[in-house]
Design a protein around this motif. Sequence first.
Motif, PDB file in Angstrom:
ATOM      1  N   PRO A 174      -6.404   9.554  -4.226  1.00  0.00           N
ATOM      2  CA  PRO A 174      -4.959   9.418  -4.479  1.00  0.00           C
ATOM      3  C   PRO A 174      -4.486  10.132  -5.737  1.00  0.00           C
ATOM      4  O   PRO A 174      -3.893   9.530  -6.607  1.00  0.00           O
ATOM      5  CB  PRO A 174      -4.793   7.908  -4.603  1.00  0.00           C
ATOM      6  CG  PRO A 174      -6.100   7.401  -5.043  1.00  0.00           C
ATOM      7  CD  PRO A 174      -7.132   8.327  -4.506  1.00  0.00           C
ATOM      8  N   ASP A 189      -2.676  10.484   3.094  1.00  0.00           N
ATOM      9  CA  ASP A 189      -2.343   9.190   2.520  1.00  0.00           C
ATOM     10  C   ASP A 189      -2.144   8.192   3.650  1.00  0.00           C
ATOM     11  O   ASP A 189      -1.066   8.101   4.232  1.00  0.00           O
ATOM     12  CB  ASP A 189      -1.086   9.316   1.670  1.00  0.00           C
ATOM     13  CG  ASP A 189      -0.738   7.981   1.020  1.00  0.00           C
ATOM     14  OD1 ASP A 189       0.333   7.871   0.449  1.00  0.00           O
ATOM     15  OD2 ASP A 189      -1.552   7.044   1.124  1.00  0.00           O
ATOM     16  N   ALA A 191      -1.693   5.264   3.515  1.00  0.00           N
ATOM     17  CA  ALA A 191      -0.675   4.274   3.199  1.00  0.00           C
ATOM     18  C   ALA A 191       0.693   4.709   3.729  1.00  0.00           C
ATOM     19  O   ALA A 191       1.517   3.878   4.087  1.00  0.00           O
ATOM     20  CB  ALA A 191      -0.619   4.050   1.695  1.00  0.00           C
ATOM     21  N   LEU A 194       1.186   3.414   7.111  1.00  0.00           N
ATOM     22  CA  LEU A 194       1.409   1.970   7.136  1.00  0.00           C
ATOM     23  C   LEU A 194       2.854   1.640   6.775  1.00  0.00           C
ATOM     24  O   LEU A 194       3.464   0.757   7.359  1.00  0.00           O
ATOM     25  CB  LEU A 194       0.450   1.315   6.144  1.00  0.00           C
ATOM     26  CG  LEU A 194       0.385  -0.183   6.275  1.00  0.00           C
ATOM     27  CD1 LEU A 194      -0.102  -0.565   7.655  1.00  0.00           C
ATOM     28  CD2 LEU A 194      -0.562  -0.750   5.245  1.00  0.00           C
ATOM     29  N   ALA A 195       3.389   2.400   5.819  1.00  0.00           N
ATOM     30  CA  ALA A 195       4.768   2.146   5.396  1.00  0.00           C
ATOM     31  C   ALA A 195       5.715   2.332   6.577  1.00  0.00           C
ATOM     32  O   ALA A 195       6.687   1.605   6.738  1.00  0.00           O
ATOM     33  CB  ALA A 195       5.137   3.083   4.259  1.00  0.00           C
ATOM     34  N   PHE A 198       5.700  -0.790   8.728  1.00  0.00           N
ATOM     35  CA  PHE A 198       6.538  -1.838   8.151  1.00  0.00           C
ATOM     36  C   PHE A 198       7.999  -1.594   8.445  1.00  0.00           C
ATOM     37  O   PHE A 198       8.754  -2.509   8.722  1.00  0.00           O
ATOM     38  CB  PHE A 198       6.349  -1.899   6.639  1.00  0.00           C
ATOM     39  CG  PHE A 198       5.055  -2.497   6.230  1.00  0.00           C
ATOM     40  CD1 PHE A 198       4.558  -2.302   4.962  1.00  0.00           C
ATOM     41  CD2 PHE A 198       4.322  -3.267   7.105  1.00  0.00           C
ATOM     42  CE1 PHE A 198       3.354  -2.844   4.574  1.00  0.00           C
ATOM     43  CE2 PHE A 198       3.103  -3.812   6.727  1.00  0.00           C
ATOM     44  CZ  PHE A 198       2.630  -3.602   5.461  1.00  0.00           C
TER      45      PHE A 198
ATOM     46  N   TYR B  97      -8.899  -0.053  -0.758  1.00  0.00           N
ATOM     47  CA  TYR B  97      -8.045   1.019  -1.272  1.00  0.00           C
ATOM     48  C   TYR B  97      -6.872   0.439  -2.056  1.00  0.00           C
ATOM     49  O   TYR B  97      -6.065  -0.308  -1.525  1.00  0.00           O
ATOM     50  CB  TYR B  97      -7.547   1.856  -0.093  1.00  0.00           C
ATOM     51  CG  TYR B  97      -6.678   3.024  -0.475  1.00  0.00           C
ATOM     52  CD1 TYR B  97      -5.482   3.283   0.182  1.00  0.00           C
ATOM     53  CD2 TYR B  97      -7.042   3.879  -1.509  1.00  0.00           C
ATOM     54  CE1 TYR B  97      -4.687   4.346  -0.166  1.00  0.00           C
ATOM     55  CE2 TYR B  97      -6.245   4.947  -1.869  1.00  0.00           C
ATOM     56  CZ  TYR B  97      -5.074   5.176  -1.203  1.00  0.00           C
ATOM     57  OH  TYR B  97      -4.277   6.234  -1.552  1.00  0.00           O
ATOM     58  N   GLY B  99      -4.322   1.967  -3.131  1.00  0.00           N
ATOM     59  CA  GLY B  99      -3.045   2.640  -2.857  1.00  0.00           C
ATOM     60  C   GLY B  99      -2.109   1.847  -1.969  1.00  0.00           C
ATOM     61  O   GLY B  99      -0.908   2.102  -1.929  1.00  0.00           O
ATOM     62  N   PHE B 100      -2.628   0.881  -1.225  1.00  0.00           N
ATOM     63  CA  PHE B 100      -1.755   0.152  -0.306  1.00  0.00           C
ATOM     64  C   PHE B 100      -0.813  -0.802  -1.028  1.00  0.00           C
ATOM     65  O   PHE B 100       0.290  -1.069  -0.572  1.00  0.00           O
ATOM     66  CB  PHE B 100      -2.578  -0.626   0.713  1.00  0.00           C
ATOM     67  CG  PHE B 100      -3.291   0.276   1.669  1.00  0.00           C
ATOM     68  CD1 PHE B 100      -4.667   0.322   1.702  1.00  0.00           C
ATOM     69  CD2 PHE B 100      -2.577   1.110   2.508  1.00  0.00           C
ATOM     70  CE1 PHE B 100      -5.325   1.182   2.567  1.00  0.00           C
ATOM     71  CE2 PHE B 100      -3.222   1.972   3.383  1.00  0.00           C
ATOM     72  CZ  PHE B 100      -4.617   2.009   3.405  1.00  0.00           C
ATOM     73  N   TYR B 103       2.669   0.072  -1.516  1.00  0.00           N
ATOM     74  CA  TYR B 103       3.568  -0.008  -0.356  1.00  0.00           C
ATOM     75  C   TYR B 103       3.806  -1.457   0.046  1.00  0.00           C
ATOM     76  O   TYR B 103       4.315  -1.729   1.109  1.00  0.00           O
ATOM     77  CB  TYR B 103       2.973   0.748   0.821  1.00  0.00           C
ATOM     78  CG  TYR B 103       3.025   2.237   0.634  1.00  0.00           C
ATOM     79  CD1 TYR B 103       2.000   2.912  -0.007  1.00  0.00           C
ATOM     80  CD2 TYR B 103       4.124   2.969   1.054  1.00  0.00           C
ATOM     81  CE1 TYR B 103       2.061   4.275  -0.210  1.00  0.00           C
ATOM     82  CE2 TYR B 103       4.191   4.337   0.856  1.00  0.00           C
ATOM     83  CZ  TYR B 103       3.161   4.974   0.221  1.00  0.00           C
ATOM     84  OH  TYR B 103       3.223   6.322   0.017  1.00  0.00           O
TER      85      TYR B 103
END
Lengths: 207, 207
Positions: A174, A189, A191, A194-195, A198, B97, B99-100, B103
Amino acid sequence: SLSRQALLRLPRYYRYVSHCRDRGMKFVSSEEIAREAEVNPVQVRKDLTQFGQFGKPGVGYNVVELASVLEEILGIRNLNEAVLVGAGRLGTAIANYSGFARYGLSIVALFDVDPLKIGERVGGKEVFHRSELSHVVRRLGIQVGIITVPAEEAQSVADDMVAAGIRAIWNFAPITIKVPGDVVVRNEDLAAGLATLFHHLAAEPSP
Amino acid sequence: SLSRQALLRLPRYYRYVSHCRDRGMKFVSSEEIAREAEVNPVQVRKDLTQFGQFGKPGVGYNVVELASVLEEILGIRNLNEAVLVGAGRLGTAIANYSGFARYGLSIVALFDVDPLKIGERVGGKEVFHRSELSHVVRRLGIQVGIITVPAEEAQSVADDMVAAGIRAIWNFAPITIKVPGDVVVRNEDLAAGLATLFHHLAAEPSP
Ligand SMILES: NC(=O)c1ccc[n+]([C@@H]2O[C@H](COP(=O)([O-])OP(=O)(O)OC[C@H]3O[C@@H](n4cnc5c(N)ncnc54)[C@H](O)[C@@H]3O)[C@@H](O)[C@H]2O)c1
Ligand SMILES: NC(=O)c1ccc[n+]([C@@H]2O[C@H](COP(=O)([O-])OP(=O)(O)OC[C@H]3O[C@@H](n4cnc5c(N)ncnc54)[C@H](O)[C@@H]3O)[C@@H](O)[C@H]2O)c1
């Protein structure tokens, strides 16, 4: 030339079409590709007409032809060999993933600094000491490198890769790594994916 | 409403803007956001005007305001708790991780069937037996589930998640899972990212 968004859709089309080829299917419709790639069929047809006329109305696309065109565009033709630095949790999960072979990727060697890992085999490939990176990359002419080391180590790994002749880097750490202009970098990334999930969840009315 | 492509860009904007907020910066320019998110500044300005007027020409965007608007859009406001099933290589890399958290994701529990893993802690969270999934999900009101089991197990894990009340699934197993219409699924295929890298490599003239 292809938009970045279209480029991101093609691997999903290819994944399904190459599946069809493996199963010996002759034709595949844009509806089927759209369903598997989670886009709408009009988008599929729009994307694919840029590459030529291999769809017949009512019959669909010729599977072998379409797969081969997509392989050409995605640069999958010649098996691309990669090295991976950082044989930890994420690195070993990636090295063991059979889904990469479909895209023409083969991880030929892993590198680490942990003495317990050196000499072990992961996904059938040997883990070498980081100091051997340059030697192995030059000898085998490797062009793709994968970085799965902790963030504070990532830049120095990238420097070693570029010095050894690597021209494309897939970076999971990261941080934004700095490389010369002619080296391609993709910062992954998870993440971000995942965003998006959401957001969809927030947009759905609760039951 | 937002296009899917704009939606995929927002997490990258948010990652950098929330970074700026952590460091106490007051303003951030569209050029800076564009550089970090690897898009062009005109695209950043176009995306952000959809959400209101918080940019001042010559000064940039108000960092706190912009971060809070992006959090709202991405549904990050309320910390989203998730469960993860399949505490193997990929599962533990994801659970570890850091980094999550940026978010708004917190993995509260992991599940597996391997007796050697049950009761261990991964990323500070306990690994439960798969049979406890429904009980834990209901008791904690969890809405997000992550699947990192082998392909042949993924559908049955998805069924259990949906039955327990999970409304969004992040699936890493290389199969298309079937869920009812009101459940959101995101199939993650790391290989698609790699295929794009090859394309860029194939498009670059060799040195
Ligand atoms: N981008 C994403 O979505 C995502 C998701 C999960 C993890 N990550 C990142 O991936 C990286 C790896 O995560 P992990 O959970 O596998 O960590 P890990 O600690 O399990 O693995 C790291 C490995 O790198 C090795 N290493 C450390 N320094 C090295 C060096 N100088 N040269 C060679 N090898 C070295 C370690 O020995 C270890 O084997 C981290 O940077 C993490 O933040 C990213
Ligand atoms: N999408 C991608 O880009 C990508 C990348 C890497 C791996 N993967 C996939 O992710 C998955 C996990 O890969 P891995 O390398 O971590 O494998 P792994 O074997 O290390 O981990 C799998 C874990 O699942 C557990 N498990 C098996 N059956 C289960 C069940 N019924 N209920 C609960 N737990 C169960 C196992 O005990 C193990 O701990 C695989 O499906 C793999 O193909 C996907």
